[in-house]
Design a protein around this motif. Structure first.
Motif, mmCIF file in Angstrom:
data_model
loop_
_atom_site.group_PDB
_atom_site.id
_atom_site.type_symbol
_atom_site.label_atom_id
_atom_site.label_comp_id
_atom_site.label_asym_id
_atom_site.label_seq_id
_atom_site.Cartn_x
_atom_site.Cartn_y
_atom_site.Cartn_z
ATOM 1 N N PRO A 182 0.822 -1.200 0.000
ATOM 2 C CA PRO A 182 0.000 0.000 0.000
ATOM 3 C C PRO A 182 0.865 1.263 0.000
ATOM 4 C CG PRO A 182 0.031 -0.949 2.180
ATOM 5 C CD PRO A 182 0.784 -1.895 1.280
ATOM 6 N N GLY A 183 2.168 1.096 0.041
ATOM 7 C CA GLY A 183 3.096 2.225 0.007
ATOM 8 C C GLY A 183 4.146 2.128 1.083
ATOM 9 N N SER A 184 3.754 2.045 2.297
ATOM 10 C CA SER A 184 4.669 1.923 3.428
ATOM 11 C C SER A 184 4.144 0.863 4.363
ATOM 12 C CB SER A 184 4.751 3.239 4.214
ATOM 13 O OG SER A 184 5.442 4.223 3.535
ATOM 14 N N ARG A 185 5.017 0.361 5.145
ATOM 15 C CA ARG A 185 4.688 -0.490 6.284
ATOM 16 C C ARG A 185 4.369 -1.949 5.970
ATOM 17 N NH1 ARG A 185 5.625 4.422 6.923
ATOM 18 N NH2 ARG A 185 4.624 5.730 8.454
ATOM 19 N N TRP A 186 3.972 -2.297 4.766
ATOM 20 C CA TRP A 186 3.608 -3.685 4.454
ATOM 21 C C TRP A 186 4.037 -4.002 3.032
ATOM 22 C CZ3 TRP A 186 -0.162 -5.339 0.840
ATOM 23 C CH2 TRP A 186 -0.443 -6.696 0.884
ATOM 24 N N PHE A 187 4.712 -5.134 2.854
ATOM 25 C CA PHE A 187 5.237 -5.549 1.557
ATOM 26 C C PHE A 187 4.992 -7.041 1.421
ATOM 27 C CE2 PHE A 187 7.634 -2.200 3.490
ATOM 28 C CZ PHE A 187 7.746 -1.246 2.494
ATOM 29 N N SER A 188 4.640 -7.496 0.207
ATOM 30 C CA SER A 188 4.448 -8.932 0.028
ATOM 31 C C SER A 188 4.805 -9.353 -1.386
ATOM 32 C CB SER A 188 3.001 -9.344 0.326
ATOM 33 O OG SER A 188 2.149 -8.945 -0.721
ATOM 34 N N ALA B 22 6.264 -1.300 10.738
ATOM 35 C CA ALA B 22 5.546 -0.080 11.110
ATOM 36 C C ALA B 22 6.446 1.136 11.227
ATOM 37 C CB ALA B 22 4.813 -0.300 12.420
ATOM 38 N N SER B 23 7.755 0.958 11.167
ATOM 39 C CA SER B 23 8.635 2.107 11.367
ATOM 40 C C SER B 23 9.470 2.456 10.139
ATOM 41 C CB SER B 23 9.558 1.847 12.567
ATOM 42 O OG SER B 23 10.385 0.736 12.293
ATOM 43 N N SER B 24 9.150 1.909 8.983
ATOM 44 C CA SER B 24 9.980 2.170 7.803
ATOM 45 C C SER B 24 9.793 3.594 7.287
ATOM 46 C CB SER B 24 9.688 1.155 6.697
ATOM 47 O OG SER B 24 8.330 1.213 6.331
ATOM 48 N N SER B 25 10.926 4.240 7.002
ATOM 49 C CA SER B 25 10.916 5.578 6.418
ATOM 50 C C SER B 25 10.740 5.440 4.902
ATOM 51 C CB SER B 25 12.239 6.277 6.722
ATOM 52 O OG SER B 25 13.288 5.605 6.033
ATOM 53 N N LYS B 26 10.668 6.567 4.195
ATOM 54 C CA LYS B 26 10.565 6.511 2.738
ATOM 55 C C LYS B 26 11.766 5.789 2.141
ATOM 56 C CE LYS B 26 7.489 10.163 1.375
ATOM 57 N NZ LYS B 26 7.190 11.182 0.410
ATOM 58 N N ASP B 27 12.963 6.094 2.625
ATOM 59 C CA ASP B 27 14.165 5.436 2.101
ATOM 60 C C ASP B 27 14.151 3.943 2.379
ATOM 61 O OD1 ASP B 27 15.133 7.836 1.108
ATOM 62 O OD2 ASP B 27 16.478 8.202 2.808
ATOM 63 N N GLU B 28 13.766 3.566 3.590
ATOM 64 C CA GLU B 28 13.694 2.141 3.935
ATOM 65 C C GLU B 28 12.611 1.441 3.127
ATOM 66 O OE1 GLU B 28 13.093 2.886 8.057
ATOM 67 O OE2 GLU B 28 15.170 2.413 8.584
ATOM 68 N N SER B 29 11.489 2.109 2.909
ATOM 69 C CA SER B 29 10.412 1.529 2.096
ATOM 70 C C SER B 29 10.892 1.268 0.680
ATOM 71 C CB SER B 29 9.187 2.449 2.074
ATOM 72 O OG SER B 29 8.596 2.508 3.349
ATOM 73 N N ALA B 30 11.647 2.199 0.110
ATOM 74 C CA ALA B 30 12.184 2.016 -1.244
ATOM 75 C C ALA B 30 13.143 0.835 -1.278
ATOM 76 C CB ALA B 30 12.876 3.292 -1.713
ATOM 77 N N ARG B 31 13.982 0.713 -0.259
ATOM 78 C CA ARG B 31 14.936 -0.403 -0.181
ATOM 79 C C ARG B 31 14.196 -1.732 -0.046
ATOM 80 N NH1 ARG B 31 16.912 -3.263 3.776
ATOM 81 N NH2 ARG B 31 16.072 -1.939 5.398
ATOM 82 N N LEU B 32 13.183 -1.771 0.818
ATOM 83 C CA LEU B 32 12.409 -3.001 1.006
ATOM 84 C C LEU B 32 11.656 -3.386 -0.258
ATOM 85 C CD1 LEU B 32 11.103 -2.369 4.619
ATOM 86 C CD2 LEU B 32 12.674 -4.183 3.902
ATOM 87 N N LEU B 33 11.121 -2.400 -0.950
ATOM 88 C CA LEU B 33 10.406 -2.679 -2.195
ATOM 89 C C LEU B 33 11.354 -3.288 -3.225
ATOM 90 C CD1 LEU B 33 7.598 -2.508 -3.330
ATOM 91 C CD2 LEU B 33 8.111 -0.200 -4.128
ATOM 92 N N ALA B 34 12.575 -2.769 -3.302
ATOM 93 C CA ALA B 34 13.578 -3.330 -4.222
ATOM 94 C C ALA B 34 13.904 -4.778 -3.855
ATOM 95 C CB ALA B 34 14.845 -2.473 -4.211
ATOM 96 N N ILE B 35 13.980 -5.079 -2.575
ATOM 97 C CA ILE B 35 14.245 -6.456 -2.129
ATOM 98 C C ILE B 35 13.099 -7.376 -2.541
ATOM 99 C CG2 ILE B 35 14.410 -7.934 -0.073
ATOM 100 C CD1 ILE B 35 16.021 -5.573 1.219
#
Length: 155
Positions: free
Chosen positions: A71-77, A91-104
């Motif tokens: 949904p953008g932040s906080r949850w990835f699948s 629940a604590s991911s910043s924009k930069d962390e969200s971008a990194r997690l999305l790439a993973i």
């Protein structure tokens, strides 16, 4: 709380769970990130969309596919054609962390689609799993509990 984002899409906001509102990534922002990440995968069939308040990218080759969703932040699948998945709630991911997690998570989807890993049967309530090597790391995709129970009891 669902809120319209001005483009007709609604997004889920996690309220005050850590990262500030300025660090919240919207579904349209996540979709833009997914579209940029998808450029590197020209040998795969890739489609992106906003659906039910989440950004989604589907990576496919032949009958094999995997969908990255957030949904953008906080949850990835990531979910695969076999019904196996992995997900992360952060629940604590910043924009930069969200971008990194999305790439993973895009890397996980890409490794599944390009690979030949097949489900292996687990024991007990474990159901089957799919194990991938993603950039030297072992990632295990599992069946959701409901699917495992239907498999055990034939429903």
């Amino acid at each position: 709380m669902a809120e319209a984002d001005g483009m007709g899409e609604s997004r889920f906001e996690w309220g005050g769970l850590s990262a500030g509102r300025g660090d919240f990534v919207t579904a349209p922002e996540a979709l833009a990130m997914l579209e940029v990440l998808a450029i590197a995968h020209t040998d795969l069939e890739v489609s992106t969309e906003l659906r039910d308040g989440a950004a989604r990218a589907r990576f496919a080759r032949g009958a094999r596919w995997a969908v990255v969703s957030t949904p953008g932040s906080r949850w990835f699948s990531v979910e695969t054609d076999t019904g196996h998945r992995t997900e992360l709630i952060d629940a604590s991911s910043s924009k930069d962390e969200s971008a990194r997690l999305l790439a993973i998570y895009v890397d996980i989807a890409e490794a599944y689609v390009r690979g030949d890993a097949a489900p292996t049967q687990g024991h007990g309530f474990g159901g089957s799993t799919v194990t991938l090597d993603v950039d030297g790391r072992r990632v295990v995709l599992a069946q959701p509990l409901g699917r495992r129970m239907r498999g055990m009891f034939g429903r």
